[in-house]
Design a protein around this motif. Sequence first.
Motif, short mmCIF file in Angstrom:
data_model
loop_
_atom_site.label_atom_id
_atom_site.label_comp_id
_atom_site.label_asym_id
_atom_site.label_seq_id
_atom_site.Cartn_x
_atom_site.Cartn_y
_atom_site.Cartn_z
N GLN A 249 -39.42 -77.85 0.10
CA GLN A 249 -40.83 -77.69 0.43
C GLN A 249 -41.50 -79.02 0.74
OE1 GLN A 249 -43.54 -74.95 -1.91
NE2 GLN A 249 -44.24 -76.91 -2.70
N VAL A 250 -42.22 -79.08 1.84
CA VAL A 250 -43.00 -80.25 2.23
C VAL A 250 -44.47 -79.93 2.01
CG1 VAL A 250 -43.66 -81.75 4.14
CG2 VAL A 250 -41.29 -80.97 3.93
N GLN A 251 -45.18 -80.85 1.41
CA GLN A 251 -46.59 -80.63 1.11
C GLN A 251 -47.41 -81.86 1.47
OE1 GLN A 251 -49.44 -79.89 -2.85
NE2 GLN A 251 -47.21 -79.79 -3.03
N GLY A 252 -48.54 -81.64 2.09
CA GLY A 252 -49.50 -82.70 2.36
C GLY A 252 -50.78 -82.42 1.60
N ALA B 77 -57.62 -80.75 -0.76
CA ALA B 77 -57.14 -79.73 0.17
C ALA B 77 -55.69 -80.03 0.48
CB ALA B 77 -57.97 -79.74 1.45
N GLY B 78 -54.87 -78.99 0.53
CA GLY B 78 -53.45 -79.20 0.77
C GLY B 78 -52.83 -78.09 1.57
N TYR B 79 -51.70 -78.39 2.15
CA TYR B 79 -50.90 -77.38 2.85
C TYR B 79 -49.44 -77.62 2.50
CZ TYR B 79 -48.68 -74.48 6.34
OH TYR B 79 -47.91 -73.51 6.94
N LEU B 80 -48.72 -76.52 2.22
CA LEU B 80 -47.31 -76.65 1.92
C LEU B 80 -46.51 -75.65 2.74
CD1 LEU B 80 -46.42 -74.05 -0.05
CD2 LEU B 80 -47.77 -75.35 -1.70
N ASN B 81 -45.27 -76.03 3.01
CA ASN B 81 -44.35 -75.16 3.75
C ASN B 81 -42.98 -75.27 3.10
OD1 ASN B 81 -43.90 -73.46 6.33
ND2 ASN B 81 -42.25 -74.96 6.38
N ALA B 82 -42.45 -74.13 2.64
CA ALA B 82 -41.18 -74.11 1.91
C ALA B 82 -40.14 -73.33 2.68
CB ALA B 82 -41.38 -73.50 0.52
#
Length: 296
Positions: free
Chosen positions: A191-194, A216-221
């Motif tokens: 998972q990458v998260q910003g 505020a964040g966004y993640l993609n796993a």
Amino acid sequence: MLIKPLSASILYVTAATALMAQDGQPANDYASAAPSEPLKVNTEAWDSFISFNGERIMGDPADHQYVPSVTYYTSYASVGKRIARDTIVPSFSTSGPLFGGDGYGTFSGVLPFDSQYAKQFNGVGGWKYHLMENIDIDVGGGFGLYDKNSFGEGQPNGFGSWYRSKLYLGFIGDFMLQPAAYFVYDTQLEQVQGVFGVSEKWNLAENWDLFAEARAGYLNANSYFGDSGPPAGGKWQNGYAYVLTSLEINWTPFKNAKVGLGVSYTANNDGTTGFANIDMGPEDTVYGKFSLSYAF
């Protein structure tokens, strides 16, 4: 012992445990000062490394501090999701000079009152550094152990795994609102998260201060359930955005002690029902916290 490092370390312990160390706070005063020239890079980390001087590398032992704490959460949340209700979080943190910066570490437990939720044991360690005049760097990693198979950020389920590990890199603006940007990689979830956030602290009166933050964040796993996958094969993929706002008032009843009372709101757009009709948790949560900590 310096006052500002004490305050920063306690804020780290009481405000950042659930955020996997992305606390967004600059390095402490015992970190070497960056050059007071725009765009000039601080070389103390390298200079201390090649000096092979233990006192220069580790700093003054009197500047190292240790902070036990305990926090009660009406709900426990991580990256926009509630993963437990009434929860006690004991922790032990240490910080001190390291290679011209601020080395730190924390071990904590997450102990929900309700047995349906997963208990956790978390560890995190990192290093902050005054990289430039107004820019700090924060680099580190951590792990989480669960007593139940859990997916995402710790939601118990038959899928998932009992282990989690992360690496992170952040840059912090050491000026008004302390803007901070972090990149986080979860090795178990692929998972990458910003994350982007701002925070500020105000002294209200003698022994009282107010701390506020917004993130505020966004993640993609690519492997949101760990090694578990759908019957057709492959891995469960997932991604969502989330926000967090938090307000906390802190009181110093006597030297080196802190009492904190706060309220937070967090929300995500992941929905409430996900893969195979699995409950993904509520889309938003309001929760309170009460914390006690002492530094020595």
